[in-house]
Design a protein around this motif. Structure first.
Motif, PDB file in Angstrom:
ATOM      1  N   SER A   1      23.961  95.967 -16.764  1.00 28.00           N
ATOM      2  CA  SER A   1      23.158  95.070 -17.604  1.00 28.00           C
ATOM      3  C   SER A   1      23.936  93.814 -17.989  1.00 28.00           C
ATOM      4  O   SER A   1      23.365  92.721 -18.072  1.00 28.00           O
ATOM      5  N   HIS A   2      25.244  93.945 -18.214  1.00 30.10           N
ATOM      6  CA  HIS A   2      26.076  92.781 -18.555  1.00 30.10           C
ATOM      7  C   HIS A   2      26.146  91.816 -17.371  1.00 30.10           C
ATOM      8  O   HIS A   2      26.065  90.598 -17.540  1.00 30.10           O
ATOM      9  N   VAL A   3      26.307  92.362 -16.174  1.00 32.46           N
ATOM     10  CA  VAL A   3      26.386  91.533 -14.975  1.00 32.46           C
ATOM     11  C   VAL A   3      25.043  90.836 -14.719  1.00 32.46           C
ATOM     12  O   VAL A   3      25.000  89.646 -14.419  1.00 32.46           O
TER      13      VAL A   3
ATOM     14  N   GLN B   1      33.199  84.959 -14.771  1.00 33.84           N
ATOM     15  CA  GLN B   1      32.795  85.585 -16.034  1.00 33.84           C
ATOM     16  C   GLN B   1      32.761  87.102 -15.958  1.00 33.84           C
ATOM     17  O   GLN B   1      32.558  87.762 -16.977  1.00 33.84           O
ATOM     18  N   LEU B   2      32.928  87.654 -14.773  1.00 36.32           N
ATOM     19  CA  LEU B   2      32.868  89.106 -14.594  1.00 36.32           C
ATOM     20  C   LEU B   2      34.192  89.737 -14.987  1.00 36.32           C
ATOM     21  O   LEU B   2      35.244  89.336 -14.494  1.00 36.32           O
ATOM     22  N   LEU B   3      34.114  90.731 -15.861  1.00 35.87           N
ATOM     23  CA  LEU B   3      35.305  91.451 -16.294  1.00 35.87           C
ATOM     24  C   LEU B   3      35.177  92.917 -15.908  1.00 35.87           C
ATOM     25  O   LEU B   3      34.088  93.499 -16.000  1.00 35.87           O
ATOM     26  N   PHE B   4      36.287  93.503 -15.493  1.00 34.22           N
ATOM     27  CA  PHE B   4      36.275  94.921 -15.169  1.00 34.22           C
ATOM     28  C   PHE B   4      35.891  95.716 -16.411  1.00 34.22           C
ATOM     29  O   PHE B   4      36.408  95.472 -17.495  1.00 34.22           O
TER      30      PHE B   4
ATOM     31  N   ILE C   1      39.379  83.781  -9.362  1.00 33.84           N
ATOM     32  CA  ILE C   1      39.788  85.177  -9.269  1.00 33.84           C
ATOM     33  C   ILE C   1      40.901  85.380 -10.293  1.00 33.84           C
ATOM     34  O   ILE C   1      41.929  84.702 -10.252  1.00 33.84           O
ATOM     35  N   ASN C   2      40.651  86.292 -11.224  1.00 35.07           N
ATOM     36  CA  ASN C   2      41.603  86.565 -12.303  1.00 35.07           C
ATOM     37  C   ASN C   2      42.242  87.931 -12.076  1.00 35.07           C
ATOM     38  O   ASN C   2      41.662  88.948 -12.450  1.00 35.07           O
TER      39      ASN C   2
ATOM     40  N   PHE D   1      36.630  94.520 -20.294  1.00 31.46           N
ATOM     41  CA  PHE D   1      35.410  94.229 -21.044  1.00 31.46           C
ATOM     42  C   PHE D   1      35.280  95.214 -22.184  1.00 31.46           C
ATOM     43  O   PHE D   1      35.281  96.423 -21.978  1.00 31.46           O
ATOM     44  N   LYS D   2      35.177  94.688 -23.377  1.00 33.02           N
ATOM     45  CA  LYS D   2      35.014  95.530 -24.557  1.00 33.02           C
ATOM     46  C   LYS D   2      33.611  95.309 -25.092  1.00 33.02           C
ATOM     47  O   LYS D   2      33.305  94.244 -25.615  1.00 33.02           O
TER      48      LYS D   2
END
Length: 142
Positions: free
Chosen positions: A19-21, A11-14, A3-4, A140-141
């Motif tokens: 599609s990315h997930v 690997q999940l970023l806000f 948890i970050n 996420f960029k």
């Protein structure tokens, strides 16, 4: 499962789109819309609930996990005493709200909730941070 705070989980970023997930975890075990029109993905094996905000072009904005491997700042938290975990974290400002047998321990600066029952953590909720100008701080960029 790391948890970050302010960023996401593993690997999940806000700010990710569905599609990315799906490129990481595949199709969700279950998908539905909540009362606000947000898309919710459930991943049973990973014990993840992901919320993609409708009013933010369906970007990932909220993550809930009850995964036994969930670690906050490299310390596993599921099933641990909530008071001890909070005392070991560098976050010192906590609000507590009680709901019958569960309690939510909320740290606003990291938009982090430790939910406990019988004094042990049963789930962790983390949300994207909102900046001073009332916009999300998307990590996420694309």
């Amino acid at each position: 499962m790391k948890i970050n705070p302010k960023n996401g989980v593993d690997q999940l970023l806000f700010g990710m789109k569905q599609s990315h997930v799906e490129a990481i975890y595949g199709k969700p075990s279950k998908q539905f819309k909540d009362e606000d029109g947000n898309v919710i993905y459930l991943y049973n094996t990973e014990k993840l609930r992901l919320t993609f905000y409708e009013d933010e072009a369906f970007r990932l904005g909220y993550i809930i996990t009850s995964n036994e491997e969930a670690a906050l700042l490299d310390k596993k938290v599921m099933g641990k005493n909530v008071t001890e975990v909070k005392s070991e974290l560098p976050f010192k400002s906590w609000e507590q709200e009680d709901f019958d047998s569960t309690e939510n321990h909320f740290n606003e600066s990291n938009w982090l909730i430790l939910q406990s029952e019988f004094d042990v953590i049963i789930r962790v909720e983390i949300g994207a941070i909102i900046k001073d100008n009332d916009e999300f701080d998307w990590k996420f960029k694309a």
